[in-house]
Motif scaffolding. Sequence first.
Motif: not given
Length: 163
Positions: A47-52, A95-100
């Motif tokens: 859900g966060g801004k996808a810029d990277t 972002n469609s997913f988390d990356s942890l």
Amino acid sequence: MPNITDIHTLLTEVPFFDGMSDEHLATVAGCGKLVHFKAGKFLLQEGGKADTFYLIRDGEVAIESHIPASGPLTVARVSAGGITGYSWLFPPYRNSFDSLALTNVSTVALNGECLRGKAETDHELGYQLMKRFAQVMLDRLQTARLQMLDVYANERTTDAFEG
């Protein structure tokens, strides 16, 4: 602090960029920087801004989706040489997913806004990036499909024993 040449060299060592011209690698490197994450920190949040997007140099990352009432579901794990984050390619750029980070992770962080702008002026670069990301998306889709088949196979086995 690393310079563009250092990032260019790192990109040449990763299968994701195999076959990309030196000129395009230099362009991509110009949009990159080295970033480190401690275990337990998010590289990307759903859900966060996808810029990277991130090229994983060292460590392991879980790509997860939050399931209401169940918590996070790991969709894939990515380690050295892998990529996480492709939502920067598609509006609305969320972002469609988390990356942890499961361990301490070293990455090359590549600025998606920078690359989108460069790809708009150099369509061959855009094509080269898109075909590489399309392969990553296909691989992830296949992995998800296999996970679903495994879940449904286990449910059917359980149902057979209960019935």
